[in-house]
Design an enzyme around this catalytic site. Structure first.
Site, mmCIF file in Angstrom:
data_model
loop_
_atom_site.group_PDB
_atom_site.id
_atom_site.type_symbol
_atom_site.label_atom_id
_atom_site.label_comp_id
_atom_site.label_asym_id
_atom_site.label_seq_id
_atom_site.Cartn_x
_atom_site.Cartn_y
_atom_site.Cartn_z
ATOM 1 N N ASP A 10 0.858 -1.178 0.000
ATOM 2 C CA ASP A 10 0.000 0.000 0.000
ATOM 3 C C ASP A 10 0.895 1.229 0.000
ATOM 4 O O ASP A 10 2.100 1.139 0.241
ATOM 5 C CB ASP A 10 -0.904 0.001 1.240
ATOM 6 C CG ASP A 10 -1.915 1.143 1.227
ATOM 7 O OD1 ASP A 10 -2.675 1.234 0.244
ATOM 8 O OD2 ASP A 10 -1.927 1.945 2.175
ATOM 9 N N SER A 11 0.307 2.379 -0.252
ATOM 10 C CA SER A 11 1.072 3.619 -0.268
ATOM 11 C C SER A 11 1.468 4.062 1.136
ATOM 12 O O SER A 11 2.315 4.928 1.302
ATOM 13 C CB SER A 11 0.267 4.732 -0.943
ATOM 14 O OG SER A 11 -0.934 4.950 -0.234
ATOM 15 N N CYS A 73 -3.552 -0.734 -2.355
ATOM 16 C CA CYS A 73 -3.766 0.672 -2.704
ATOM 17 C C CYS A 73 -4.737 0.801 -3.878
ATOM 18 O O CYS A 73 -4.478 0.273 -4.966
ATOM 19 C CB CYS A 73 -2.423 1.304 -3.058
ATOM 20 S SG CYS A 73 -2.514 2.998 -3.622
ATOM 21 N N GLU A 152 -4.280 9.009 8.693
ATOM 22 C CA GLU A 152 -2.885 8.871 9.103
ATOM 23 C C GLU A 152 -2.631 9.601 10.425
ATOM 24 O O GLU A 152 -1.789 9.196 11.225
ATOM 25 C CB GLU A 152 -1.957 9.418 8.018
ATOM 26 C CG GLU A 152 -1.964 8.622 6.714
ATOM 27 C CD GLU A 152 -1.013 7.428 6.738
ATOM 28 O OE1 GLU A 152 -0.186 7.347 7.658
ATOM 29 O OE2 GLU A 152 -1.107 6.587 5.829
ATOM 30 N N CYS A 184 -10.556 3.590 -1.003
ATOM 31 C CA CYS A 184 -9.195 3.839 -0.524
ATOM 32 C C CYS A 184 -9.028 3.028 0.754
ATOM 33 O O CYS A 184 -9.949 2.984 1.584
ATOM 34 C CB CYS A 184 -8.966 5.322 -0.258
ATOM 35 S SG CYS A 184 -7.359 5.693 0.485
ATOM 36 N N HIS A 186 -7.496 3.589 3.380
ATOM 37 C CA HIS A 186 -7.580 4.375 4.609
ATOM 38 C C HIS A 186 -9.029 4.596 5.061
ATOM 39 O O HIS A 186 -9.282 4.798 6.246
ATOM 40 C CB HIS A 186 -6.929 5.749 4.419
ATOM 41 C CG HIS A 186 -5.443 5.717 4.328
ATOM 42 N ND1 HIS A 186 -4.767 5.315 3.197
ATOM 43 C CD2 HIS A 186 -4.483 6.055 5.236
ATOM 44 C CE1 HIS A 186 -3.466 5.415 3.413
ATOM 45 N NE2 HIS A 186 -3.266 5.857 4.633
#
Length: 267
Positions: A10-11, A73, A152, A184, A186
């Site tokens: 993932d990023s 991702c 994040e 996404c 996240h």
């Protein structure tokens, strides 16, 4: 019996939500995770940059002798998956395809919302795949660039997150959607906040769940399941140190892990 691990990249650390689903669906499989924390977010990068990064990530995971790779991702899945399939022999799964299938199953009024990074929305991957499978579907997309830094930062259900969610989602709600794809990795971290805005009548679709089931079926069909009865080993790598790894590990995986920092530019 195939003890080789499943690779996931993932990023950043949002992909830990995919690790969570893989652990739930395939508890005996070993996992190697790489989060490209030094170069996040991918969502604001060009297709060429995302593809370059994704190839480096795959090359790193191949050094761990993985038997399959999940591109956690959404940005990389929607922009780079075809090139990854062409460049590498290892089975590679993206979260977009599985998410599309789940969205089609969940909608009743054929109005689907998709939220993701700017790059994911710009690619049109979800719209194209959904409408290819059913041309009566109406798909409405919205980029939500603040959601990644909020996740994040750990600001997943405070006033700032709710204000951002209200602003991002108001247009989609006005369209009458009954399903919303969390496009996404996240975004599941903000699921409580997002769900509070859209209400119970809108089904939240998490592509990670469908992806984990898809990979499990593939391993079974190919006869490469890890048949050991013990819990699988989980190994984590990052391209840069971040405090949020530990926070999201506790939130998503209910357990702390110690990541190893690597120089991804070597691959």
């Amino acid at each position: 019996m195939d003890k080789r691990p499943i690779g996931i990249f993932d990023s950043g650390v949002g992909g830990l939500t995919v690790v969570k689903q893989v652990m739930k669906v395939m508890p005996h499989e070993n996992i190697v995770y790489f989060g490209d924390t030094a170069r996040l977010p991918y969502g604001s990068k060009s297709k060429e940059a995302v593809t370059k990064f994704s190839k480096q990530n795959v090359r790193f995971l191949l050094t761990k002798e993985v038997k399959a790779i999940i591109v956690a991702c959404n940005t990389a899945s929607s922009n780079s998956l075809e090139e990854l399939h062409s460049a590498f022999d290892v089975p590679i799964f993206g979260v977009v395809d599985a998410g599309v299938g789940e969205a089609l199953r969940s909608t009743h009024n054929k109005k689907i919302g998709v939220i993701g990074t700017a790059a994911t929305v710009r690619s049109g991957a979800y719209e194209k795949m959904i409408c290819k499978k059913d041309n009566e579907m109406q798909v409405f997309s919205r980029a939500c660039p603040l959601f990644v830094p909020l996740a994040e930062e750990g600001w997943t259900d405070n006033q700032v997150a709710r204000l951002a969610a209200e602003k991002y989602l108001e247009d989609l709600m006005a369209k009458g959607i009954d399903s919303l794809v969390l496009g996404c990795t996240h975004y599941p971290l903000l699921k409580k906040c997002i769900g509070g805005i859209v209400g119970d009548e809108v089904k939240l679709v998490d592509p990670a769940k469908a992806t984990a089931k898809q990979v499990k079926l593939f391993l079974q069909e190919k006869g490469i399941v890890n048949m050991e009865e013990k819990a699988g080993e989980r190994t984590f790598f990052l391209s840069d140190y971040t405090d949020m790894f530990y926070s999201i590990c506790q939130k998503a995986l209910k357990q702390g892990y110690v990541p190893e920092i690597i120089d991804i530019e070597q691959f």
